[in-house]
Scaffold this active site. Structure first.
Site, short mmCIF file in Angstrom:
data_model
loop_
_atom_site.label_atom_id
_atom_site.label_comp_id
_atom_site.label_asym_id
_atom_site.label_seq_id
_atom_site.Cartn_x
_atom_site.Cartn_y
_atom_site.Cartn_z
N GLN A 3 0.87 -1.17 0.00
CA GLN A 3 0.00 0.00 0.00
C GLN A 3 0.90 1.21 0.00
O GLN A 3 1.97 1.21 0.61
CB GLN A 3 -0.95 -0.01 1.21
CG GLN A 3 -2.08 -1.03 1.07
CD GLN A 3 -2.95 -1.10 2.29
OE1 GLN A 3 -2.60 -1.79 3.24
NE2 GLN A 3 -4.09 -0.41 2.28
N SER A 4 0.45 2.29 -0.66
CA SER A 4 1.37 3.37 -1.00
C SER A 4 1.84 4.20 0.18
O SER A 4 2.96 4.69 0.19
CB SER A 4 0.73 4.29 -2.05
OG SER A 4 0.48 3.58 -3.24
N THR A 5 1.00 4.40 1.19
CA THR A 5 1.36 5.28 2.31
C THR A 5 0.99 4.62 3.63
O THR A 5 0.16 3.69 3.68
CB THR A 5 0.64 6.63 2.20
OG1 THR A 5 -0.77 6.43 2.31
CG2 THR A 5 0.96 7.32 0.88
N GLN A 8 -2.71 4.97 4.30
CA GLN A 8 -3.56 3.96 3.69
C GLN A 8 -3.57 2.68 4.52
O GLN A 8 -4.61 2.03 4.68
CB GLN A 8 -3.08 3.66 2.27
CG GLN A 8 -3.33 4.79 1.28
CD GLN A 8 -2.91 4.42 -0.12
OE1 GLN A 8 -2.53 3.29 -0.38
NE2 GLN A 8 -2.98 5.37 -1.04
N LEU A 45 4.79 1.93 1.48
CA LEU A 45 5.81 2.46 0.57
C LEU A 45 5.24 2.61 -0.83
O LEU A 45 4.51 1.75 -1.32
CB LEU A 45 7.04 1.54 0.52
CG LEU A 45 7.80 1.35 1.84
CD1 LEU A 45 8.94 0.36 1.64
CD2 LEU A 45 8.35 2.68 2.33
#
Length: 519
Positions: A3-5, A8, A45
């Protein structure tokens, strides 16, 4: 799993749970549970690059070693947002015979059709990231053009309840920032500013984390002084895009994000007189010129420490090289001026370049200086002496404010048992507006807020800011009216007043009811 952040991961728990459930999906397809490996190191990340993603690198390593039968994910193209990284993984998977599985199906990379489908998905994933970023950047640029985009404020500034940029009401913080600019104006050196603050603390605010916005104190460093002097916010200007970030290829082949500083004429947004500044824009430009003149790396020759009178300001009459100053290691040796051509490969020494003792040269320059000295020059000398005295006064004032802060903290610790503990929220030099509580009198407010409450209470009905300003002794000017409106709104937020309709203020119903029930 990815997951990007971190946000999230924290807020979209369903997506995380679905990805963990893929282990059961692998078991349902026939893989023994003990041979199913969950790689979740990339949670939080971004997939834009693979340089900092240990999980993706682990996958690539295992595929290269032939240890992987299939890679399972919610969406295969989400393995990487970069087409280069995704294509590299696909090629390695083809050579090792590894399958890719997502919710749409099973992909065999040895099949050209499957490779075409996954390649198209990877391109679309990268394009999606570009479009999202373009939309966000466009919205930020539009808000910044109006001066409405909230940026991180430097120390000495805060956002008020209306979102406006105001000078920090803490007098000790304001005094510290003001003294930085005053000291630099007097000395022209960032190092001298650091020396002046050697025995004095300097404020900073915590950004991010559980203590976000908390005021703390530490030592003033040279880098901190340079960043303060270079920040146009202290001149009342709103600047956006001064330090853009860009991706660069590192020597080891990884992609890294670096930040560069743009020249002022390339700033996308610059709005002068956006808010109240500690210095004028003209003074900011003067400081900028002084800092440029101090950069010895680019050939500048600023005044330096040492006893030699002419160090850094004379050049060799034979070859034109800057004259260097040599200080002796032993006391009985003399200070010397020597031609700097011996240290410059592009400018050879001439036969007439010399090394001279500094004393005769300094004596001759001193005689010429005293001969040319005028009453105006004497006045400048006296002004410099006055500046030294003012600097001492500022240091004493800073010490007084520090003592006042410590005294207040001690008094607050003693008052913690009071029923109104926390009502008097105070910063050094300024008393802020406490939240109204039953039984609290207007006397706990600063005097100007007491006058505003009295003016509103004496009015026959709701009043506007332009009606209150003259009643508290302020001229009917736009700036004074807006300041009064800000104070009225602060009293509304704290429960002392009500804003019955936009722009009309009256005493709060809760206070009226409490006053009528009081004996």
């Amino acid at each position: 799993m990815r997951q990007s952040t971190v946000a999230q991961v924290r807020e979209h728990g369903e997506s995380t749970a679905r990805q963990y459930d893929l282990a059961q999906a692998a078991a349902d397809l026939g893989w023994p549970p003990q041979r199913v490996v969950v790689i979740d190191a990339d949670l939080g990340l971004s997939g834009r690059t693979a340089g900092q993603r240990s999980g993706f690198q682990d996958v690539v390593t295992r595929v290269c070693l032939g240890e992987v039968g299939a890679i399972i994910g919610l969406e295969a193209s989400r393995l990487a947002r970069s087409s280069a990284d995704f294509a590299r993984l696909l090629e390695i998977a083809r050579l090792s015979g590894t399958l890719l599985i997502d919710e749409d199906g099973v992909y065999d990379l040895a099949d050209i059709n499957d490779r075409l489908v996954l390649g198209l998905k990877g391109q679309m994933s990268e394009a999606e990231l570009h479009l999202l970023k373009a939309r966000l950047d466009g919205a930020k640029r539009a808000a910044a053009t109006r001066g409405d985009l909230r940026l991180r404020l430097p120390i000495g500034y805060l956002y008020d309840p209306d979102g406006e940029v105001v000078i920090d009401p803490d007098a000790e913080v304001t005094a510290a920032v003001t003294d930085v600019f005053a000291c630099f104006a007097a000395t022209g050196s960032a190092c001298a500013v650091v020396s002046a603050f050697a025995g004095r603390r300097f404020p900073y605010r915590v950004h991010g984390g559980p203590f976000d916005g908390e005021l703390r104190w530490g030592r003033l460093t040279h880098d901190r002084v340079l960043s303060i002097l270079a920040n146009p916010a202290y001149a009342g200007a709103y600047a956006y895009g001064r330090r853009p970030s860009a991706q660069r290829l590192a020597p080891d082949g990884s992609v890294r994000t670096v930040t560069a500083t743009r020249p002022r004429d390339q700033w996308p947004v610059l709005i002068l007189d956006h808010h109240r500044g500690y210095i004028s824009w003209e003074q900011y430009e003067v400081n900028e010129a002084k800092r440029a003149a101090n950069r010895t790396r680019w050939g500048a020759r600023p005044p330096r420490e040492g006893t030699a009178l002419c160090q850094g300001i004379i050049v060799c009459g034979s070859c034109g090289s800057p004259v260097r100053t040599r200080y002796p290691r032993a006391r009985h040796h003399r200070v010397q001026y020597l031609c700097g051509a011996s240290h410059e490969a592009h400018r050879p020494q001439t036969s007439t370049c010399r090394t001279l003792p500094a004393a005769p040269v300094d004596h001759a320059v001193t005689e010429l200086l005293l001969t040319a000295l005028t009453p105006a020059e004497v006045g400048r000398t006296l002004a410099a002496a006055d500046e030294v005295a003012h600097r001492t006064q500022r240091s004493l004032r800073a010490a007084e404010l520090a003592v006042e802060r410590a005294r207040y903290q001690a008094e607050r610790a003693e008052r913690r048992g009071s029923p109104f503990a926390g009502a008097e929220r105070r910063v050094v030099g300024v008393l802020s507006v406490p939240k109204w509580q039953p039984g609290m009198e207007p006397g706990v407010l600063p005097r100007v807020y007491q006058d505003i409450l009295e003016a509103v209470g004496d009015a026959p009905g709701p009043v506007r800011a332009k009606q209150v300003a003259p009643r508290i002794g302020l001229p009917a000017e736009t700036g004074k009216i807006e300041g009064t409106r800000s104070k009225l709104k602060r009293l509304v937020v704290r429960g002392w007043l009500d804003e019955t309709t936009p722009g009309l203020f009256a005493l709060s119903d809760a206070r009226r009811a409490h006053s009528s029930n009081s004996p």
